[in-house]
Design an enzyme around this catalytic site. Structure first.
Site, PDB file in Angstrom:
ATOM      1  N   ASN A  53      30.655 -31.296   3.516  1.00 17.17           N
ATOM      2  CA  ASN A  53      29.865 -32.497   3.717  1.00 17.17           C
ATOM      3  C   ASN A  53      29.387 -33.062   2.381  1.00 17.17           C
ATOM      4  OD1 ASN A  53      26.937 -31.461   3.095  1.00 17.17           O
ATOM      5  ND2 ASN A  53      27.865 -29.907   4.383  1.00 17.17           N
ATOM      6  N   LYS A 100      47.603 -36.671 -14.125  1.00 15.69           N
ATOM      7  CA  LYS A 100      47.024 -36.519 -15.458  1.00 15.69           C
ATOM      8  C   LYS A 100      45.788 -35.633 -15.401  1.00 15.69           C
ATOM      9  CE  LYS A 100      46.770 -40.083 -18.189  1.00 15.69           C
ATOM     10  NZ  LYS A 100      46.420 -41.428 -18.737  1.00 15.69           N
ATOM     11  N   TYR A 155      15.823 -32.195   5.402  1.00 16.41           N
ATOM     12  CA  TYR A 155      16.213 -33.565   5.062  1.00 16.41           C
ATOM     13  C   TYR A 155      15.118 -34.536   5.500  1.00 16.41           C
ATOM     14  CZ  TYR A 155      21.029 -32.099   4.073  1.00 16.41           C
ATOM     15  OH  TYR A 155      22.146 -31.517   3.532  1.00 16.41           O
ATOM     16  N   LYS A 181      15.679 -24.195   2.634  1.00 17.62           N
ATOM     17  CA  LYS A 181      15.752 -25.235   1.606  1.00 17.62           C
ATOM     18  C   LYS A 181      15.245 -26.562   2.135  1.00 17.62           C
ATOM     19  CE  LYS A 181      19.751 -26.879  -0.223  1.00 17.62           C
ATOM     20  NZ  LYS A 181      20.966 -26.818  -1.067  1.00 17.62           N
ATOM     21  N   LYS A 183      14.740 -30.850   0.924  1.00 10.44           N
ATOM     22  CA  LYS A 183      15.081 -31.934   0.016  1.00 10.44           C
ATOM     23  C   LYS A 183      13.812 -32.492  -0.650  1.00 10.44           C
ATOM     24  CE  LYS A 183      19.432 -31.760   1.024  1.00 10.44           C
ATOM     25  NZ  LYS A 183      20.416 -31.274   0.039  1.00 10.44           N
ATOM     26  N   ASP A 212      15.660 -29.196  -3.487  1.00  9.25           N
ATOM     27  CA  ASP A 212      16.904 -29.814  -3.954  1.00  9.25           C
ATOM     28  C   ASP A 212      16.700 -31.310  -4.135  1.00  9.25           C
ATOM     29  OD1 ASP A 212      19.478 -30.684  -4.404  1.00  9.25           O
ATOM     30  OD2 ASP A 212      20.261 -30.084  -2.447  1.00  9.25           O
ATOM     31  N   ALA A 213      16.857 -31.788  -5.394  1.00  6.14           N
ATOM     32  CA  ALA A 213      16.672 -33.210  -5.709  1.00  6.14           C
ATOM     33  C   ALA A 213      17.959 -34.016  -5.622  1.00  6.14           C
ATOM     34  CB  ALA A 213      16.074 -33.358  -7.107  1.00  6.14           C
ATOM     35  N   GLU A 238      16.725 -27.213  -7.564  1.00  5.06           N
ATOM     36  CA  GLU A 238      18.157 -27.516  -7.566  1.00  5.06           C
ATOM     37  C   GLU A 238      18.471 -28.939  -8.002  1.00  5.06           C
ATOM     38  OE1 GLU A 238      21.722 -27.899  -4.200  1.00  5.06           O
ATOM     39  OE2 GLU A 238      20.046 -26.526  -3.858  1.00  5.06           O
ATOM     40  N   GLU A 264      27.107 -28.049  -7.589  1.00  4.08           N
ATOM     41  CA  GLU A 264      27.857 -28.411  -6.388  1.00  4.08           C
ATOM     42  C   GLU A 264      28.669 -29.686  -6.568  1.00  4.08           C
ATOM     43  OE1 GLU A 264      25.382 -30.961  -3.262  1.00  4.08           O
ATOM     44  OE2 GLU A 264      24.358 -29.088  -3.735  1.00  4.08           O
ATOM     45  N   ASP A 291      31.626 -25.466  -5.310  1.00  7.68           N
ATOM     46  CA  ASP A 291      32.143 -25.431  -3.945  1.00  7.68           C
ATOM     47  C   ASP A 291      33.652 -25.606  -4.002  1.00  7.68           C
ATOM     48  OD1 ASP A 291      32.919 -25.933  -1.325  1.00  7.68           O
ATOM     49  OD2 ASP A 291      31.330 -27.370  -0.919  1.00  7.68           O
ATOM     50  N   HIS A 321      27.784 -24.237  -2.530  1.00  7.91           N
ATOM     51  CA  HIS A 321      27.400 -25.318  -1.619  1.00  7.91           C
ATOM     52  C   HIS A 321      28.407 -25.385  -0.477  1.00  7.91           C
ATOM     53  CE1 HIS A 321      28.440 -29.508  -0.457  1.00  7.91           C
ATOM     54  NE2 HIS A 321      27.133 -29.677  -0.361  1.00  7.91           N
ATOM     55  N   GLU A 340      25.585 -20.980   1.159  1.00  7.99           N
ATOM     56  CA  GLU A 340      24.734 -21.916   1.880  1.00  7.99           C
ATOM     57  C   GLU A 340      25.081 -21.876   3.363  1.00  7.99           C
ATOM     58  OE1 GLU A 340      23.041 -26.379   1.062  1.00  7.99           O
ATOM     59  OE2 GLU A 340      25.167 -26.036   0.658  1.00  7.99           O
ATOM     60  N   TYR A 342      24.275 -24.198   7.189  1.00  2.88           N
ATOM     61  CA  TYR A 342      23.652 -25.301   7.916  1.00  2.88           C
ATOM     62  C   TYR A 342      23.508 -24.876   9.374  1.00  2.88           C
ATOM     63  CZ  TYR A 342      24.691 -28.168   3.838  1.00  2.88           C
ATOM     64  OH  TYR A 342      24.742 -28.680   2.567  1.00  2.88           O
TER      65      TYR A 342
END
Length: 388
Positions: A53, A100, A155, A181, A183, A212-213, A238, A264, A291, A321, A340, A342
């Site tokens: 995600n 490349k 969140y 965690k 946000k 986590d910012a 984070e 991540e 990740d 992540h 991690e 979810y």
């Protein structure tokens, strides 16, 4: 043996949640099936993969470049010395043909998704869990099936208040997690601190909070948060600034002595190496969140782990992540520090096989072939439709 077909489907994982940078109202991911001519129990072996995600589905890149290269390649060029299984490194080299160096953006996500399906295929043909195969090929021979996991949540969403935030965190603790965690950066510093205080009220001894910012802050703001966050015993602070702003990360260590985490959104071994060289990360306390599903897959992740060893880092400082079973297998097979998780978000792609429970912050991986997707019924229903 050969690859018969590779299919991709872009699927929605939309949600009303947001972090400090993006909302997830239109988020998608790519689901991939690699179909081979190898038969097991009367059916062809099929490997599956999907991207983590936070990055959108990459079907166009796959269909225009990477899938055709694999299907047009001589089948013998993609298999190992035995001729009976795919060689993920040769497959990876073929996908990168005529590409490349540099530009590690969405391309790395497309390749990482296909790479996941290739490793799932390889382990299934071997008749082993991927974590066992990795331990035998690249580890110490014996995996550690017990893996630390933390619950990612907290969140911002419409109507959220302190009680709802506390209830969310209690639900994770009640399910066996010891680290959760939240946000930050999507509200004012003062409001974020009030939210942190609310969470701290429900945590008990031995339970910790990460913040986590999502890369939101400039240096001045990152320092202001660092000073304010120093009053707490956080598991980590984070991704305070842009993931490629290594100077910001390096300067911040002078203002925050507790653990930090980032990585991540670095999608290659080269970018990971620059973080280690110039980002001031401390191998005795900080955490790395690369990740594989977003960064060219496990083939590239193995190179990243080799680089870390050369620079004095242990794989145990890596907690990827993404919250997916691929990283769980890598953690168990190669000795990472955890993964991690979810518990409620981005389903059915997050989480664990059915019956796996979190106990005191750890899960024990079951003995399932490949990555183990078939053990998660809601996820496998979607995968089976793609490969039918």
């Amino acid at each position: 043996m050969k690859i018969v077909e590779i299919r991709e489907k872009t699927v929605p994982i939309s949600s009303s949640i947001r972090n400090a940078y993006i909302d997830f109202s239109k988020m998608t991911l790519s689901l991939v099936a690699v179909i081979t001519d190898v038969m097991r129990d009367g059916k062809p072996v099929v490997g599956y993969g999907f991207n983590s995600n936070g990055r959108y589905g990459q079907g166009t890149l796959m269909r225009e470049r990477f899938i055709p290269r694999l299907l047009e390649a001589e089948p013998d060029s993609l298999v190992d010395e035995t001729g009976s299984n795919l060689d993920p490194h040769r497959v990876w080299d073929t996908m990168l043909t005529n590409e490349k160096p540099g530009g590690h953006g969405e391309r790395s996500v497309a390749i990482g998704t296909i790479d996941m399906a290739i490793w799932d295929t390889v382990a299934k043909i071997e008749g082993k869990p991927l974590f066992q195969l990795l331990a035998e090929r690249y580890g110490i021979g014996k995996p550690n099936r017990k893996v630390f996991v933390y619950a990612a949540g907290g969140y911002y969403y419409p109507g959220q208040d302190y009680k709802k935030l506390q209830d969310e965190m209690r639900s994770y603790i009640d399910r066996g997690y010891t680290v959760v965690k939240k946000k930050i950066g999507g509200a004012s510093l003062e409001e974020d601190l009030r939210r942190i205080d609310a969470i701290m009220e429900v945590l008990q001894d031995g339970q910790k909070l990460c913040v986590d910012a999502n890369g939101r802050f400039d240096l001045e703001t990152a320092i202001a948060y660092a000073k304010a966050l120093s009053q707490y015993d956080l598991f980590w602070y984070e991704e305070p600034g842009d993931p490629l702003d290594f100077e910001l990360q390096s300067v911040l260590r002078s203002f925050y002595t507790n653990p930090m985490a980032t990585g991540e959104n670095l999608f290659s071994m080269q970018d990971a190496r620059n973080l280690i060289r110039y980002g001031g990360m401390r191998p005795d306390r900080d955490w790395l969140q690369f990740d594989c599903a977003l960064s060219y897959g496990l083939v590239e992740y193995l190179r990243t782990l080799d680089m870390l060893t050369e620079h004095g880092w242990s794989a145990s400082r890596c907690i990827p992540h993404g919250g997916h079973q691929m990283s769980l297998n890598i953690a168990a097979g190669l000795g990472l520090g955890g993964n991690e998780s979810y518990p409620d978000l981005f389903q059915p792609y997050g989480g664990f096989p059915d019956g796996v429970r979190v106990e005191n912050g750890f899960v024990t991986l079951p003995d399932l072939p490949g990555i183990g997707f078939e053990g998660k019924a809601d996820l496998y229903r979607e995968m089976a439709v793609l490969s039918a």
